[in-house]
Design a protein around this motif. Structure first.
Motif, PDB file in Angstrom:
ATOM      1  N   ASP A 132       0.479   1.166 -28.371  1.00 25.15           N
ATOM      2  CA  ASP A 132      -0.575   0.159 -28.315  1.00 25.15           C
ATOM      3  C   ASP A 132      -1.688   0.650 -27.380  1.00 25.15           C
ATOM      4  OD1 ASP A 132      -1.667  -2.366 -28.967  1.00 25.15           O
ATOM      5  OD2 ASP A 132      -0.974  -3.193 -27.060  1.00 25.15           O
ATOM      6  N   ILE A 133      -2.924   0.692 -27.868  1.00 24.09           N
ATOM      7  CA  ILE A 133      -4.029   1.208 -27.059  1.00 24.09           C
ATOM      8  C   ILE A 133      -5.142   0.180 -26.935  1.00 24.09           C
ATOM      9  CG2 ILE A 133      -3.517   3.592 -27.725  1.00 24.09           C
ATOM     10  CD1 ILE A 133      -6.008   3.490 -29.531  1.00 24.09           C
ATOM     11  N   GLY A 134      -5.896   0.288 -25.858  1.00 25.49           N
ATOM     12  CA  GLY A 134      -7.043  -0.590 -25.659  1.00 25.49           C
ATOM     13  C   GLY A 134      -8.337   0.022 -26.131  1.00 25.49           C
ATOM     14  N   ARG A 135      -8.404   1.364 -26.108  1.00 25.12           N
ATOM     15  CA  ARG A 135      -9.606   2.065 -26.559  1.00 25.12           C
ATOM     16  C   ARG A 135      -9.234   3.487 -26.950  1.00 25.12           C
ATOM     17  NH1 ARG A 135     -11.986   5.611 -22.884  1.00 25.12           N
ATOM     18  NH2 ARG A 135     -10.861   5.808 -20.909  1.00 25.12           N
ATOM     19  N   CYS A 136     -10.128   4.130 -27.671  1.00 26.03           N
ATOM     20  CA  CYS A 136      -9.938   5.532 -28.054  1.00 26.03           C
ATOM     21  C   CYS A 136     -11.234   6.273 -27.735  1.00 26.03           C
ATOM     22  CB  CYS A 136      -9.606   5.656 -29.534  1.00 26.03           C
ATOM     23  SG  CYS A 136      -9.434   7.374 -30.083  1.00 26.03           S
ATOM     24  N   PRO A 137     -11.241   7.120 -26.695  1.00 26.38           N
ATOM     25  CA  PRO A 137     -12.490   7.741 -26.241  1.00 26.38           C
ATOM     26  C   PRO A 137     -13.063   8.801 -27.173  1.00 26.38           C
ATOM     27  CG  PRO A 137     -10.629   8.569 -24.987  1.00 26.38           C
ATOM     28  CD  PRO A 137     -10.102   7.450 -25.827  1.00 26.38           C
ATOM     29  N   ILE A 138     -12.314   9.210 -28.208  1.00 28.82           N
ATOM     30  CA  ILE A 138     -12.852  10.235 -29.110  1.00 28.82           C
ATOM     31  C   ILE A 138     -13.596   9.621 -30.298  1.00 28.82           C
ATOM     32  CG2 ILE A 138     -11.049  11.865 -28.448  1.00 28.82           C
ATOM     33  CD1 ILE A 138      -9.816  11.414 -31.244  1.00 28.82           C
TER      34      ILE A 138
END
Length: 393
Positions: free
Chosen positions: A133-139
Motif C-alpha cells: 500500500d503506497i501513498g505516492r509514487c515519485p516516478i
C-alpha cells in the motif's frame, strides 16, 4: 552469517557472487561490496558499501517491486543499462556499441498500472505476490500524483481490481481490469466525477466520458482509444520520434510497421508518404481519424493487419525505408520478409534487447549493417531499456 564479495550484476540488476561454484544472486547489492548473507533475503547486510551506492529517492524502495535500481549511482547505472543493450548483441555475434544514452524519464511516467485490494492500492512487493500500500509514487508525472488515492477509492467501491492510468493532454484516463465477478463498475461514475477523470472504462466498455483523452503527435492530435498503447514517458516518444525522423532522412515512401496510434507515422507524414500497419484495430482507426483532421500531411494509408501472422511480403515491400516498432516478442516473421526483399534501409525501435538482437542478427546475415545504436531510458530505475538502431545494406 556468511560474508561474500559481489562480483558483478545480473540481468535484473541484482548482485552476483559465487559460493562453492554456484552463482548467488543478492538483490540491491553492487559489485565490489562485501555482503553478509543470513537465512532470508531480509537478513542480507552490506558490510562494505560501494562508492557507487546512493540513497534511494523513494521511501518504498526495497519493499516495492516497481523499481530495482535506485541504489545505483549515475555511472554504474548507465553502464548497467548500456550493457543490457550490448550484451545480447554480442551473444549473437554483433559487436556494436551504444553511441548515445538518452535519459527520457525527467518529468516522470505518464502511464502506470496500480493494483487495488479493498482499501489498499499500490504495486506488488519485491519478489512477492503481496500488495504494498503506497501513498505516492515519485516516478510518475505530477498529473498522476493522485493515482494511488484514486485506485484505493476504486478498490473500496468494487473490490480487487487493476487500474491502468494514462495522463493525456486533456486529463486522466483510467481503464479497469480483472474486476471480481459480481462487482458493479457502474457504481464508480460518481467517484470518477469527484476526481475529475477524463474517462473511465472497463474491458473496453465506457463507464464515463467527461473529456476525450488526447495526445499531440507532431502536428496531429490523436484521440486515444480505450486501452491503447502509449510510450511510458512523453520524453521517450519525442526522443524516439526524433531518431526515426533523422534516420529515415529524405525517404519519400515509408512503411511504419507496428505503428500503434501513429507516433512515428504522423510525424513522418509531414515529409513522406506513409503506409502504417498494426493489429490493433482501434489504434488504426484513431490514426486514420487523426490524419483526416490534420492539415499539411502527405498521404497516409492505415491498415489493421496482424504482422505476426500476415507480415508484408517481400513483394509488397516497395518502400524507400521500413520502420519497425514491435512489442516485446519482436518482429521475426516481418524481418524474414524484409531480409528477402529489396529494401535497403530499416529503422528499428525495440523494447526488448533480446528479441532486438535476434532480429538484428537476421538483418545482418542478410547483408545489412547496424549503425546508430541508441539506448533510450524511459523506465528509470528498472531493468528495462528501449533500443533504437538503423540498418543499411
Amino acid at each position: 552469517m556468511q560474508t561474500i564479495t559481489i562480483e558483478g550484476l545480473g540481468r535484473k540488476g541484482e548482485g552476483v557472487a559465487h559460493v562453492d561454484g554456484q552463482a548467488v544472486f543478492v538483490p540491491l547489492a553492487l559489485p565490489g561490496e562485501q555482503v553478509s548473507l543470513g537465512e532470508g533475503v531480509g537478513d542480507t547486510c552490506v558490510v562494505d558499501p560501494s562508492p557507487d551506492r546512493v540513497t534511494p529517492l523513494c521511501p518504498y524502495f526495497g519493499q516495492c517491486g516497481g523499481c530495482q535500481l535506485q541504489h545505483m549511482g549515475p555511472n554504474i547505472y548507465r553502464r548497467f543499462k548500456t550493457d543490457l543493450v550490448e550484451r545480447p548483441l554480442q551473444q549473437v555475434g554483433i559487436d556494436a556499441r551504444v553511441e548515445r544514452f538518452i535519459d527520457a524519464s525527467d518529468s516522470g511516467r505518464r502511464r502506470a498500472t496500480l493494483h487495488a485490494r479493498n482499501n489498499m492500492a499500490g504495486y506488488m512487493r519485491a519478489r512477492s505476490h503481496d500488495l504494498l500500500d503506497i501513498g505516492r509514487c515519485p516516478i510518475l508525472v505530477p498529473a498522476l500524483a493522485q493515482a494511488p488515492e484514486i485506485a484505493r477509492a476504486i478498490g473500496t467501491e468494487v473490490g480487487a481490481c487493476d487500474a491502468s492510468f494514462t495522463a493525456s493532454d486533456t486529463g486522466i484516463d483510467v481503464e479497469l481490469r480483472n474486476i471480481q465477478k459480481g462487482a458493479r463498475p457502474d457504481r464508480l461514475v460518481p467517484l470518477a466525477n469527484r476526481f475529475g477523470l477524463a474517462r473511465l472504462s472497463y474491458g473496453r466498455e465506457m463507464l464515463l466520458l467527461r473529456q476525450q483523452p488526447r495526445v499531440r503527435m507532431g502536428k496531429a492530435e490523436v484521440n486515444l482509444p480505450m486501452g491503447s498503447f502509449l510510450q511510458a514517458t512523453a520524453e521517450a516518444e519525442e526522443a524516439l520520434a526524433r531518431y526515426v525522423l533523422e534516420s529515415v532522412g529524405k525517404a519519400r515512401s515509408v512503411a511504419d510497421l507496428f505503428c500503434g496510434v501513429g507516433p512515428f507515422a504522423l510525424r513522418l507524414a509531414e515529409r513522406a508518404k506513409v503506409y502504417a500497419a498494426d493489429a490493433d484495430k482501434p489504434a488504426i482507426a484513431a490514426l486514420d481519424d487523426a490524419v483526416r483532421h490534420t492539415k499539411g500531411l502527405k498521404a497516409v494509408t492505415a491498415q489493421a493487419r496482424d504482422l505476426f501472422r500476415d507480415p508484408l511480403t517481400r513483394f509488397e515491400l516497395g518502400y524507400d525505408c521500413v520502420v519497425l516498432d514491435p512489442p516485446r516478442a519482436g518482429a521475426a516473421a516481418q524481418v524474414k520478409e524484409i531480409a528477402a526483399s529489396k529494401v535497403g534501409h530499416v529503422v528499428m525501435i525495440a523494447c526488448d534487447p533480446g528479441t532486438f538482437a535476434r532480429d538484428a542478427a537476421s538483418l545482418v546475415q542478410a547483408g545489412f549493417m547496424l549503425e546508430g545504436l541508441v539506448a533510450v531510458d524511459q523506465f528509470a530505475w528498472s531493468a528495462h531499456i528501449e533500443v533504437a538502431a538503423t540498418f543499411r545494406r
